[in-house]
Design an enzyme around this catalytic site. Sequence first.
Site, mmCIF file in Angstrom:
data_model
loop_
_atom_site.group_PDB
_atom_site.id
_atom_site.type_symbol
_atom_site.label_atom_id
_atom_site.label_comp_id
_atom_site.label_asym_id
_atom_site.label_seq_id
_atom_site.Cartn_x
_atom_site.Cartn_y
_atom_site.Cartn_z
ATOM 1 N N ASP A 1 0.445 3.573 4.185
ATOM 2 C CA ASP A 1 -0.533 4.348 3.433
ATOM 3 C C ASP A 1 -1.646 4.852 4.346
ATOM 4 O OD1 ASP A 1 -1.493 1.768 3.857
ATOM 5 O OD2 ASP A 1 -2.146 1.440 1.795
ATOM 6 N N ARG B 1 -4.957 0.454 -7.215
ATOM 7 C CA ARG B 1 -3.687 1.017 -6.713
ATOM 8 C C ARG B 1 -3.106 2.043 -7.674
ATOM 9 N NH1 ARG B 1 -2.061 -2.106 -2.268
ATOM 10 N NH2 ARG B 1 -2.471 -4.339 -2.399
ATOM 11 N N LYS C 1 -7.368 7.195 10.013
ATOM 12 C CA LYS C 1 -8.797 7.079 10.351
ATOM 13 C C LYS C 1 -8.896 6.955 11.872
ATOM 14 C CE LYS C 1 -9.799 4.037 6.393
ATOM 15 N NZ LYS C 1 -10.522 2.785 6.048
ATOM 16 N N PHE D 1 -14.046 3.689 3.368
ATOM 17 C CA PHE D 1 -13.061 2.871 2.673
ATOM 18 C C PHE D 1 -12.591 3.610 1.434
ATOM 19 C CE2 PHE D 1 -11.113 -0.557 0.355
ATOM 20 C CZ PHE D 1 -10.466 -1.231 1.379
ATOM 21 N N VAL D 2 -11.275 3.739 1.305
ATOM 22 C CA VAL D 2 -10.716 4.521 0.206
ATOM 23 C C VAL D 2 -9.789 3.666 -0.661
ATOM 24 C CG1 VAL D 2 -10.852 6.672 1.520
ATOM 25 C CG2 VAL D 2 -8.743 5.332 1.571
ATOM 26 N N GLY E 1 0.773 -1.242 0.000
ATOM 27 C CA GLY E 1 0.000 0.000 0.000
ATOM 28 C C GLY E 1 0.801 1.286 0.000
ATOM 29 N N ASP F 1 -5.749 -0.188 -2.124
ATOM 30 C CA ASP F 1 -6.528 -1.083 -2.997
ATOM 31 C C ASP F 1 -7.827 -1.549 -2.373
ATOM 32 O OD1 ASP F 1 -5.206 -2.805 -1.019
ATOM 33 O OD2 ASP F 1 -5.953 -4.459 -2.257
ATOM 34 N N ASP G 1 -5.631 2.428 10.238
ATOM 35 C CA ASP G 1 -7.053 2.165 10.463
ATOM 36 C C ASP G 1 -7.211 1.703 11.924
ATOM 37 O OD1 ASP G 1 -9.755 1.678 9.159
ATOM 38 O OD2 ASP G 1 -9.294 -0.375 9.699
HETATM 39 P P1 IMP Z 1 -4.884 -1.429 10.299
HETATM 40 O O1 IMP Z 1 -3.897 -2.517 10.593
HETATM 41 O O2 IMP Z 1 -6.281 -1.796 10.670
HETATM 42 O O3 IMP Z 1 -4.462 -0.082 10.846
HETATM 43 O O4 IMP Z 1 -4.982 -1.318 8.739
HETATM 44 C C1 IMP Z 1 -3.982 -0.692 8.024
HETATM 45 C C2 IMP Z 1 -3.807 -1.334 6.683
HETATM 46 O O5 IMP Z 1 -5.045 -1.705 6.100
HETATM 47 C C3 IMP Z 1 -3.168 -0.314 5.765
HETATM 48 O O6 IMP Z 1 -1.826 -0.683 5.588
HETATM 49 C C4 IMP Z 1 -3.941 -0.426 4.499
HETATM 50 O O7 IMP Z 1 -3.179 -1.166 3.579
HETATM 51 C C5 IMP Z 1 -5.186 -1.186 4.815
HETATM 52 N N1 IMP Z 1 -6.352 -0.304 4.816
HETATM 53 C C6 IMP Z 1 -6.971 0.259 5.883
HETATM 54 N N2 IMP Z 1 -7.991 1.033 5.497
HETATM 55 C C7 IMP Z 1 -8.019 0.963 4.149
HETATM 56 C C8 IMP Z 1 -8.848 1.579 3.147
HETATM 57 O O8 IMP Z 1 -9.764 2.377 3.410
HETATM 58 N N3 IMP Z 1 -8.536 1.275 1.868
HETATM 59 C C9 IMP Z 1 -7.527 0.432 1.517
HETATM 60 N N4 IMP Z 1 -6.731 -0.135 2.409
HETATM 61 C C10 IMP Z 1 -6.975 0.115 3.716
HETATM 62 MG MG MG Z 2 -1.263 -1.932 3.989
#
Ligand code: IMP
Ligand code: MG
Length: 173
Positions: free
Chosen positions: A99, A164, A130, A151-152, A40, A158, A102
């Site tokens: 990237d 991407r 986020k 969701f983006v 990402g 992606d 979340d």
């Molecule tokens: P986390 O581990 O829940 O913080 O998620 C982070 C990872 O999930 C990032 O590295 C992104 O690759 C992916 N991700 C989280 N939200 C999105 C989204 O809205 N679109 C695409 N990928 C996301």
């Molecule tokens: Mg990622």
Amino acid sequence: MGGLCVLFSAEAIAARVDALAVEIARTIPDDFVVVGLLKGAAVFVADLIRALDRAGGRPELEFMRLSSYGLASRSSGVVELLGESPAGLAGRSVLLVDDIVDTGRSIAYAADELRRCGIDRLWTCALLDKPQRREISVTIDFVGFSIGDQFVVGYGTDYAEKYRHLPYIAALE
Ligand code: IMP
Ligand code: MG
């Protein structure tokens, strides 16, 4: 899921990346390594290191690959390191770049992994944050844009490996 609604144009992203690079170059002492999280962050990191060059930085570049999402649009909650951590990070200053943050699980996991590698200092950077979705408390030192619970895709991010290539960031609706 179908339509795309542009949130940040290529021009808006470029301007924000330049400003972030100036902030980073002012904050992190000269000798540091950018560690990007694949896949990402690949597009963001590629632009960020060149923006850092314009801001007077001379970062080295490494990548780590994590897996967690699979083909879903919600995190599975399980993060794994795919392959090995970069060699030679012991004692280094590291800027960890993703990237999107979340739940925080991915970047927290990567940060722990880097600490296990014996790095000296760690800063974190994400193009998109986020904050409402956070489940793991983690400090993001440099944030491009904060967004809501949406969701983006695009600019490296992606949905099931699609989008991407988009030069902008869009909400997938
Ligand atoms: P986390 O581990 O829940 O913080 O998620 C982070 C990872 O999930 C990032 O590295 C992104 O690759 C992916 N991700 C989280 N939200 C999105 C989204 O809205 N679109 C695409 N990928 C996301
Ligand atoms: Mg990622």
